[in-house]
Design a protein around this motif. Sequence first.
Motif: not given
Length: 146
Positions: A9-12, A32-33, A54-56
Amino acid sequence: MADRRPEKSCEQACESLKQQDYEVAVKHCTEALLSLSQYPPAHLPEACQAELDRIKIETLLYRIASFLQLKKYGQADEDCRHVLGEGLAKGDGSFRAVLCCMHLKGKLQIVSNVLSKSLMGESLNGMVTKDLTRLKTLLAETEVIM
């Protein structure tokens, strides 16, 4: 990390930002969150927690940029305070490491550009301007260091 959904979701979200589809970017960031909130921090190995952090951070930065483009300044400021509060509160350098990683992957520039544009072209209230300026300064310092 068995479930790759938050990272996907982060990449999208990043792709949507590049395509200037800000509503979709917000949607992906929010997904993502929400997915990240399902992982209890106390029960994860340190490496997994670092990856989730990192993703957050990355997701919040994309959502800030998207909210700014959509002129949803209050929501952008709220996320900005989360990023700055959580990122800098740790004091372990992980926040700056995430920014450096984003810079190396070419993902930081789009966020930085949106922040610059918003700070230059929009009339924002004092608190929003203060938070966004602080974040923009951190991004600019990261770009200079790298």
